[in-house]
Design a protein around this motif. Structure first.
Motif, PDB file in Angstrom:
ATOM      1  N   LYS A 118      -8.983  -0.570  -7.455  1.00 51.25           N
ATOM      2  CA  LYS A 118      -7.938  -0.279  -6.479  1.00 51.25           C
ATOM      3  C   LYS A 118      -7.632   1.214  -6.516  1.00 51.25           C
ATOM      4  O   LYS A 118      -7.591   1.813  -7.585  1.00 51.25           O
ATOM      5  CB  LYS A 118      -6.652  -1.030  -6.843  1.00 51.25           C
ATOM      6  N   PRO A 119      -7.393   1.808  -5.359  1.00 48.38           N
ATOM      7  CA  PRO A 119      -6.985   3.207  -5.379  1.00 48.38           C
ATOM      8  C   PRO A 119      -5.596   3.334  -6.003  1.00 48.38           C
ATOM      9  O   PRO A 119      -4.764   2.428  -5.880  1.00 48.38           O
ATOM     10  CB  PRO A 119      -6.974   3.607  -3.899  1.00 48.38           C
ATOM     11  N   ALA A 120      -5.349   4.433  -6.652  1.00 46.08           N
ATOM     12  CA  ALA A 120      -4.052   4.641  -7.305  1.00 46.08           C
ATOM     13  C   ALA A 120      -2.962   4.750  -6.243  1.00 46.08           C
ATOM     14  O   ALA A 120      -3.133   5.410  -5.215  1.00 46.08           O
ATOM     15  CB  ALA A 120      -4.097   5.903  -8.139  1.00 46.08           C
ATOM     16  N   ARG A 121      -1.840   4.085  -6.508  1.00 50.74           N
ATOM     17  CA  ARG A 121      -0.714   4.155  -5.588  1.00 50.74           C
ATOM     18  C   ARG A 121       0.067   5.433  -5.870  1.00 50.74           C
ATOM     19  O   ARG A 121       0.452   5.700  -6.992  1.00 50.74           O
ATOM     20  CB  ARG A 121       0.192   2.950  -5.761  1.00 50.74           C
ATOM     21  N   THR A 122       0.315   6.186  -4.840  1.00 51.35           N
ATOM     22  CA  THR A 122       1.072   7.420  -4.991  1.00 51.35           C
ATOM     23  C   THR A 122       2.559   7.143  -4.781  1.00 51.35           C
ATOM     24  O   THR A 122       2.958   6.047  -4.348  1.00 51.35           O
ATOM     25  CB  THR A 122       0.610   8.472  -3.965  1.00 51.35           C
ATOM     26  N   HIS A 123       3.361   8.154  -5.075  1.00 52.61           N
ATOM     27  CA  HIS A 123       4.801   8.039  -4.845  1.00 52.61           C
ATOM     28  C   HIS A 123       5.075   7.765  -3.366  1.00 52.61           C
ATOM     29  O   HIS A 123       5.932   6.950  -3.014  1.00 52.61           O
ATOM     30  CB  HIS A 123       5.493   9.324  -5.303  1.00 52.61           C
ATOM     31  N   TRP A 124       4.332   8.434  -2.508  1.00 49.57           N
ATOM     32  CA  TRP A 124       4.510   8.263  -1.069  1.00 49.57           C
ATOM     33  C   TRP A 124       4.191   6.831  -0.647  1.00 49.57           C
ATOM     34  O   TRP A 124       4.910   6.236   0.169  1.00 49.57           O
ATOM     35  CB  TRP A 124       3.644   9.263  -0.304  1.00 49.57           C
ATOM     36  N   ASP A 125       3.132   6.238  -1.207  1.00 48.14           N
ATOM     37  CA  ASP A 125       2.770   4.846  -0.884  1.00 48.14           C
ATOM     38  C   ASP A 125       3.900   3.892  -1.249  1.00 48.14           C
ATOM     39  O   ASP A 125       4.248   2.990  -0.476  1.00 48.14           O
ATOM     40  CB  ASP A 125       1.495   4.433  -1.621  1.00 48.14           C
ATOM     41  N   MET A 126       4.470   4.089  -2.423  1.00 49.52           N
ATOM     42  CA  MET A 126       5.549   3.204  -2.866  1.00 49.52           C
ATOM     43  C   MET A 126       6.810   3.411  -2.032  1.00 49.52           C
ATOM     44  O   MET A 126       7.528   2.456  -1.730  1.00 49.52           O
ATOM     45  CB  MET A 126       5.827   3.429  -4.351  1.00 49.52           C
ATOM     46  N   LEU A 127       7.076   4.651  -1.648  1.00 44.12           N
ATOM     47  CA  LEU A 127       8.229   4.945  -0.804  1.00 44.12           C
ATOM     48  C   LEU A 127       8.076   4.286   0.565  1.00 44.12           C
ATOM     49  O   LEU A 127       9.019   3.700   1.106  1.00 44.12           O
ATOM     50  CB  LEU A 127       8.391   6.458  -0.660  1.00 44.12           C
ATOM     51  N   ARG A 128       6.858   4.339   1.117  1.00 47.89           N
ATOM     52  CA  ARG A 128       6.590   3.743   2.424  1.00 47.89           C
ATOM     53  C   ARG A 128       6.696   2.222   2.395  1.00 47.89           C
ATOM     54  O   ARG A 128       6.925   1.601   3.431  1.00 47.89           O
ATOM     55  CB  ARG A 128       5.199   4.164   2.919  1.00 47.89           C
ATOM     56  N   GLU A 129       6.520   1.626   1.221  1.00 49.68           N
ATOM     57  CA  GLU A 129       6.688   0.167   1.128  1.00 49.68           C
ATOM     58  C   GLU A 129       8.156  -0.221   1.280  1.00 49.68           C
ATOM     59  O   GLU A 129       8.464  -1.322   1.712  1.00 49.68           O
ATOM     60  CB  GLU A 129       6.160  -0.339  -0.217  1.00 49.68           C
ATOM     61  N   ARG A 130       9.052   0.700   0.898  1.00 49.61           N
ATOM     62  CA  ARG A 130      10.478   0.390   0.929  1.00 49.61           C
ATOM     63  C   ARG A 130      11.196   0.902   2.178  1.00 49.61           C
ATOM     64  O   ARG A 130      12.225   0.357   2.568  1.00 49.61           O
ATOM     65  CB  ARG A 130      11.155   0.991  -0.309  1.00 49.61           C
ATOM     66  N   ARG A 131      10.690   1.988   2.756  1.00 54.36           N
ATOM     67  CA  ARG A 131      11.390   2.626   3.875  1.00 54.36           C
ATOM     68  C   ARG A 131      10.454   2.875   5.060  1.00 54.36           C
ATOM     69  O   ARG A 131       9.269   3.112   4.880  1.00 54.36           O
ATOM     70  CB  ARG A 131      11.941   3.992   3.456  1.00 54.36           C
TER      71      ARG A 131
END
Length: 113
Positions: A77-90
């Motif tokens: 799996k590609p590493a999840r970045t801070h931006w990816d995790m932020l986009r999951e919430r907002r």
């Protein structure tokens, strides 16, 4: 206590039972080759799932099977970045609103000083 001591016997390290009547599990040997030229054999149960790689006993490198069997590549799996995790919430509009609020607070705090 001295009368119960067993002299000359390493307690827990030896057994006085013989191997008569004991049926050992079936085994198989699997050979491995290290990239540094070491060759070694590891014994496995016949029922065991055989590995395709094993740590070399001499140098610690990753050795591969001598018979040429190669394991299948695992999907990474590609590493999840801070931006990816932020986009999951907002959503983007929510993030724009939060940014505007924070910029307003920052600009007001600059006026105080």
């Amino acid at each position: 206590m001295a009368d119960r001591a067993l002299r000359g016997v390493g307690l827990g390290s030896k057994t006085f039972e013989d191997e008569q009547g004991i049926e050992f599990a079936e085994r198989q040997e699997l050979a491995f080759d290290c990239p540094k030229g070491h060759h070694f054999v590891v014994t496995f149960s016949v029922e065991a799932e055989l590995p395709t790689e094993w740590e070399c006993k001499k140098c610690g490198s990753l050795a591969v099977r001598s018979d040429g069997v190669v394991g299948e590549e695992k999907a990474v799996k590609p590493a999840r970045t801070h931006w990816d995790m932020l986009r999951e919430r907002r959503s983007i509009p929510e993030l724009e609103d939060i940014l505007a609020e924070q910029l307003t607070k920052l600009r007001e705090s600059d006026r105080i000083y």
